[in-house]
Design a protein around this motif. Sequence first.
Motif, mmCIF file in Angstrom:
data_model
loop_
_atom_site.group_PDB
_atom_site.id
_atom_site.type_symbol
_atom_site.label_atom_id
_atom_site.label_comp_id
_atom_site.label_asym_id
_atom_site.label_seq_id
_atom_site.Cartn_x
_atom_site.Cartn_y
_atom_site.Cartn_z
ATOM 1 N N ALA A 63 0.831 -1.195 0.000
ATOM 2 C CA ALA A 63 0.000 0.000 0.000
ATOM 3 C C ALA A 63 0.874 1.257 0.000
ATOM 4 C CB ALA A 63 -0.908 0.011 1.223
ATOM 5 N N GLN A 64 0.290 2.325 -0.523
ATOM 6 C CA GLN A 64 0.971 3.627 -0.509
ATOM 7 C C GLN A 64 1.372 3.948 0.931
ATOM 8 O OE1 GLN A 64 0.539 5.549 -3.526
ATOM 9 N NE2 GLN A 64 1.677 7.340 -2.913
ATOM 10 N N GLY A 65 2.588 4.283 1.157
ATOM 11 C CA GLY A 65 3.059 4.629 2.497
ATOM 12 C C GLY A 65 3.702 3.480 3.256
ATOM 13 N N ASP A 66 3.476 2.255 2.826
ATOM 14 C CA ASP A 66 4.075 1.106 3.514
ATOM 15 C C ASP A 66 5.453 0.754 2.980
ATOM 16 O OD1 ASP A 66 2.283 0.503 5.518
ATOM 17 O OD2 ASP A 66 1.157 -0.961 4.336
ATOM 18 N N MET A 67 5.835 1.298 1.839
ATOM 19 C CA MET A 67 7.130 0.952 1.245
ATOM 20 C C MET A 67 8.282 1.316 2.170
ATOM 21 S SD MET A 67 8.568 -0.650 -1.169
ATOM 22 C CE MET A 67 7.340 -0.839 -2.430
ATOM 23 N N GLY A 68 8.175 2.430 2.876
ATOM 24 C CA GLY A 68 9.214 2.836 3.819
ATOM 25 C C GLY A 68 9.424 1.812 4.918
ATOM 26 N N ARG A 69 8.349 1.209 5.369
ATOM 27 C CA ARG A 69 8.448 0.173 6.408
ATOM 28 C C ARG A 69 9.168 -1.062 5.861
ATOM 29 N NH1 ARG A 69 4.545 0.234 10.685
ATOM 30 N NH2 ARG A 69 3.338 2.160 10.660
ATOM 31 N N VAL A 70 8.899 -1.393 4.601
ATOM 32 C CA VAL A 70 9.496 -2.582 3.997
ATOM 33 C C VAL A 70 10.977 -2.362 3.696
ATOM 34 C CG1 VAL A 70 9.425 -4.111 1.998
ATOM 35 C CG2 VAL A 70 7.300 -3.339 3.038
ATOM 36 N N ILE A 71 11.322 -1.164 3.239
ATOM 37 C CA ILE A 71 12.718 -0.863 2.910
ATOM 38 C C ILE A 71 13.545 -0.686 4.179
ATOM 39 C CG2 ILE A 71 14.272 0.736 1.734
ATOM 40 C CD1 ILE A 71 12.502 -0.931 -0.133
#
Length: 112
Positions: A73-81
């Motif tokens: 989801a938009q905004g979750d990429m930072g958590r994954v990276i």
Amino acid sequence: MSDFDNQYDQHDYDDHVDDGDDFAPESDINTIEVPTARNVLEYLVRSVVEYPDEVDVEVVERRGTITLEVTVAQGDMGRVIGRRGRVANSIRTVVRAAASKDGSNIDVEFID
């Protein structure tokens, strides 16, 4: 022989093998080629993100290399990276280890 083996003998299996239908389980790379790696990747990413239902893992074969592409989801990429890519690198390491159980070498890409 177990009850399962008795219930599904070789004859039953032969009746369901690719007979020219559009759907051939052997050709569905999303479920056949790297099931352990795909399941581990999906589990890890869903554990990290805020919106786990938005996680999608696609299996893509390019030039003989299997790549697992992850979208979130938009905004979750930072958590994954993670900071300096530490979370992403850790996920890649664990998923590559899981892929060895599938007998495959894989790449993991996080798609924005």
